[in-house]
Each structure stands twice: as structure tokens, then as C-alpha cells.
Design an enzyme around this catalytic site. Structure first.
Site, PDB file in Angstrom:
ATOM      1  CG  ASP A 265      -2.000   1.049   1.129  1.00 12.28           C
ATOM      2  OD1 ASP A 265      -2.090   1.734   0.095  1.00 12.28           O
ATOM      3  OD2 ASP A 265      -2.759   1.191   2.094  1.00 12.28           O
TER       4      ASP A 265
ATOM      5  CG  ASP B 253      -3.762   5.783  -3.391  1.00 13.62           C
ATOM      6  OD1 ASP B 253      -2.790   5.240  -2.820  1.00 13.62           O
ATOM      7  OD2 ASP B 253      -4.942   5.428  -3.220  1.00 13.62           O
TER       8      ASP B 253
END
Length: 466
Positions: A135, A345
């Protein structure tokens, strides 16, 4: 980047073994947040990359999308359109969290999900294989550990630190532990989530080993991570924890900073390729091999701001054909406010922009596209059209204008087929707090991060062949 890869903002505080059996407290220990930078003081450790006994300075790993046939999350009974709908729902949830964290980084919490991307790593000496959520929106790396006070079920073996010769806890007299509550001369951590999921355990040091696509094993000693003995909530059994690739001091990227020279990159395959080709997977690279170069490369400034977990770029506008919509987060926003106005992201599927900007962009697209408009909403997407026989529509040249970088996007970067014969715009309104460049817009680009030069570079690439 970011690699849903569960969205995982963390609230780090402390626990006492005496309280492990009690319900998780959702209060935020703000003192802990001010001490996050102290978790990683590079001067206290000498890191090295070891492969077959030799130092290396770059390596490449598979980045497995959660819906890929290579993933334990894969459900072969789901149609490609069902998988897309699930990804859209996860995207809306993650974007909501990111916006809350941006407004209040101390009090915001996360509702964990299965993440978008997974990474295989090994922990300890001898190394124990495990699958973790990668992540770019998280900093702390953690995994389940024995002996479990309370652990969620996982498919692979739970890491037992007693069997590792390289495992070390961080003692109370270590400067890394300043401000943390200690028990029996051991630092403790706690990560709490908005849905009452949690992980608690020892803040520790261990050797992490990565299986490079070159066939070499790369071992990195002295990685600070959370060894969790009490973990529960909505976590699934397919993974054992999270590897944090964000911009904060405790992220594994910054812990490896000197060895990888502050550089990493990734190449994300398009969603349709992911679902059609079981052999295709995305990749993430660390070190010298990550340098993105060539005459067709565009680079833009990587802007540092809080919260430091995220990677910020500056979007000046988007043009369709020869007309451009200028970026403004609100009608009264100032240029200084909009500096570093979009997060890149890899863990968010859709791209989110301010409401007013979206309305102007939508209006320009409707005037520019010669196709039959479809009424209604499809999976939360509003601007939809009947597609041609190739499952696409004809759109004029699309360019995202970042500071010093004009990034030409393909139609598939901003439109996706949500049903047979229907495509929808994957740029959506997201309020006015912060914008997000999602992974559909990043697909088929080699994207390099240079944390030393504060720069992000893009190169159009067929990521299925990279």
C-alpha cells in the site's frame, strides 16, 4: 502506488498486555503521532541489500492485483464486470478515507478491506513466506505473530519470532522507543481502524527477504515493523498484514532509502488485461533499475506536505482536444492552496477531482464526444456512452497538465467498459478537500519515484510486457 494495495492509514498508540482481552479503545493517542518520525532513525542502523552473498542495489517484485488469477482473492465465478463493480465500491470507500485523513490526519481512521495489490515477502532467519497487502497509502509494515493472544485466520503459517535468529524487540532504553509505553522492557504498538478492526503487538526489528523476478533473493536486515499478537476485525485469511510503501519515515521505502537511492517505480497493467490474461501481472521496482528515462519521459515535481504518507503532485488542468479546463479546488481557492493538489495513489481505482472542476470537465467532454449518451448511473459513474464494436468510444486527445509535465492519456485511462456496450468516465467528483489520481489513469505507464530529487516521472509502456 497507491501498491490496495488495504488503504491503511494507521493510528499508532500503545497497549499493555494486561489490556489485550479488553475491547479496543477507539481514542486517538495524539502524543504517539508526534513521535512517528522517531520510529525510523536511519543513523541507528546500517542497512544492506544481500543477494547470494553479494550486495545489490536494485530488484523487481511482482505486484499482484487482488482480482488476478494469481491472487487468493480471485473468484473465477465473477464476471469481469462484477470484478469492476467491486473495485469501484472499494475505490469509493478508500477515497472517503483519504479525504478524511487529509482534513484531520490525527483523528481519521480506516475501514480495512482486501487491498488492491498484494506482495509476496519473507520474514526472519530462516525466512518464512507470507503474502501482504502492498500500500502506497500506508507507512507501518506489520504482520501477525505467534504466540497469538487473538489472531485472525490466515492461509499461510503465522510468523513465530522465537524461530528467527535475526528477530529483535526494541527495548525501552532505545531512542526509537521514546514516548511509547513499555512492558517488560519491550516497546508496544497499536493500530486501530474505523470498523473496530485492530492489530497490537511489539515494535520490532527483523530481516525481510524479497524474491526478485531475476531469481535472486534480496535480504534486508534491521527493518522496523509491527509484530502483532492481537489482531482482529474484518481482515481476510488470504493475507497476514500490510507492507507500507507510503512517504512517511516508518515506511519500508524510507527505511531502504540509502540502498535504493530513494528510487522506486511500478508499472500497472490495465484492468482488462488483468482479467483476460492469467500470466500478466504488474511489477514494482526498487533501486537503480527504477530510473525512468528516454525522450518520451515527462517528469513533475513531487511535493512534500502533510500528511506525509501520501505522494502529492500539482495538477494545472486537463485538456480535451484544444480546450483546457483549469484546475481549481474551489471558486475562491488561491494558487498556494492548490499547490500539491492531487495525490497519486495506486490503491484507488478511480480518479477524484473537485466538484466544480468535474462539472467543467464533464461539460467539455459532452461537447467533444460524438457518441450516444446513456442515462442513469452505472456503479456510481454518471457520464456513460454506448461503445463501438471494440468496446470503446472516440475521444479527442486527452492531456493531464502537471507542473512541467504534459501527460497524454489514452481513452482507456479515463473511460472503462462497465457493461457490454457501455463505457463510463472514470474521473468522478470528490468534494473539494483533495484530489486523487487513481490506478486506472496510471495503467500502462512506467511511473518512477525519485524521493531524493522530489520528482515523479511517467513513460508510456505496455505493462503486460514490462
Amino acid at each position: 502506488m497507491v501498491l490496495n494495495i488495504v488503504s491503511s492509514h494507521i493510528n499508532i498508540s500503545h497497549y499493555s498486555p494486561k489490556t489485550l482481552s479488553t475491547p479496543l479503545a477507539m481514542e486517538i493517542n495524539t502524543k504517539s503521532f508526534t513521535l512517528i518520525p522517531m520510529l525510523v532513525l536511519l543513523s541507528f542502523f546500517h542497512f544492506s541489500l544481500i543477494s547470494c552473498g553479494k550486495n545489490v542495489n536494485s530488484f523487481t517484485l511482482d505486484l499482484i492485483h487482488r482480482d488476478s488469477p494469481l491472487s487468493p482473492f480471485h473468484n473465477p465465478s465473477n464476471t469481469p464486470y462484477e470484478l469492476l463493480q467491486n473495485a469501484l465500491y472499494r475505490s469509493f470507500s478508500r477515497a472517503s478515507f483519504i479525504k478524511k485523513k487529509y482534513v484531520n490526519p490525527i483523528q481519521s481512521t480506516l475501514i480495512p478491506n482486501g487491498g488492491e495489490y498484494l506482495m509476496k515477502i519473507s520474514i526472519g532467519t530462516p525466512p518464512i513466506d507470507t503474502l501482504v497487502i502492498a500500500d502506497t497509502g500506508s507507512d507501518l509494515t506489520w504482520t501477525q505473530c505467534k504466540p497469538c493472544v487473538d489472531c485472525f485466520k490466515q492461509l499461510g503459517p503465522i510468523f513465530n519470532p522465537k524461530n528467527s535468529t535475526s528477530y529483535k524487540t526494541i527495548g525501552c532504553n532505545n531512542k526509537l522507543c521514546q514516548g511509547f509505553i513499555c512492558n517488560n522492557n519491550t516497546c508496544n504498538y497499536e493500530v486501530s481502524y474505523g470498523d473496530q478492526s485492530h492489530t497490537m503487538g511489539d515494535l520490532s526489528i527483523e530481516t525481510f527477504t524479497f524474491s526478485s523476478t531475476s531469481g535472486q533473493n534480496v535480504s534486508i536486515p534491521n527493518i522496523v515493523f509491527g509484530c502483532g499478537y492481537d489482531n482482529g476485525g474484518t481482515f481476510t485469511n488470504a493475507t497476514s498484514g500490510i507492507i507500507g510503501l507510503g512517504g512517511g519515515n516508518v515506511s519500508i521505502v524510507n527505511q531502504m532509502h540509502q540502498q535504493i537511492i530513494g528510487k522506486f517505480s511500478y508499472c500497472l497493467i490495465p484492468l482488462e488485461s488483468l482479467l483476460d490474461n492469467s500470466n500478466a501481472t504488474s511489477h514494482i521496482n526498487f533501486g537503480n533499475s527504477t530510473i525512468v528515462s528516454g525522450p518520451d519521459v515527462v517528469s513533475t515535481l513531487l511535493i512534500k506536505k502533510e500528511p506525509s504518507t501520501f505522494y502529492y503532485l500539482n495538477l494545472k488542468g486537463i485538456s480535451i482536444g484544444n480546450k483546457m479546463v483549469q484546475f481549481k479546488s474551489s471558486p475562491i481557492s488561491q494558487p498556494s492552496y492548490d499547490r500539491g493538489n492531487i495525490i497519486i495513489d495506486s490503491g484507488t481505482t478511480l480518479t477524484y477531482v473537485p466538484d466544480g472542476f468535474y462539472l467543467n470537465l464533464e461539460s467539455l467532454l459532452m461537447r467533444s464526444i460524438n457518441a450516444t449518451r446513456k442515462d442513469g448511473t452505472y456503479g456510481g459513474l454518471d457520464l456513460c456512452y454506448e461503445s463501438n464494436e471494440n468496446g470503446t468510444i472516440d475521444v479527442p486527445k486527452i492531456v493531464a497538465h502537471f507542473t512541467n509535465a504534459d501527460l497524454e492519456l489514452s481513452t482507456s485511462n479515463i473511460f472503462t467498459q462497465v457493461e457490454e456496450g457501455i463505457v463510463c468516465l472514470t474521473i468522478v467528483p470528490g468534494g473539494n478537500q483533495i484530489s486523487i489520481l487513481g490506478n486506472l489513469a496510471q495503467a500502462n505507464f512506467l511511473i518512477g519515484y525519485d524521493l531524493k530529487a522530489n520528482r515523479v516521472s511517467f513513460k508510456r509502456t505496455d505493462c503486460t510486457k514490462y
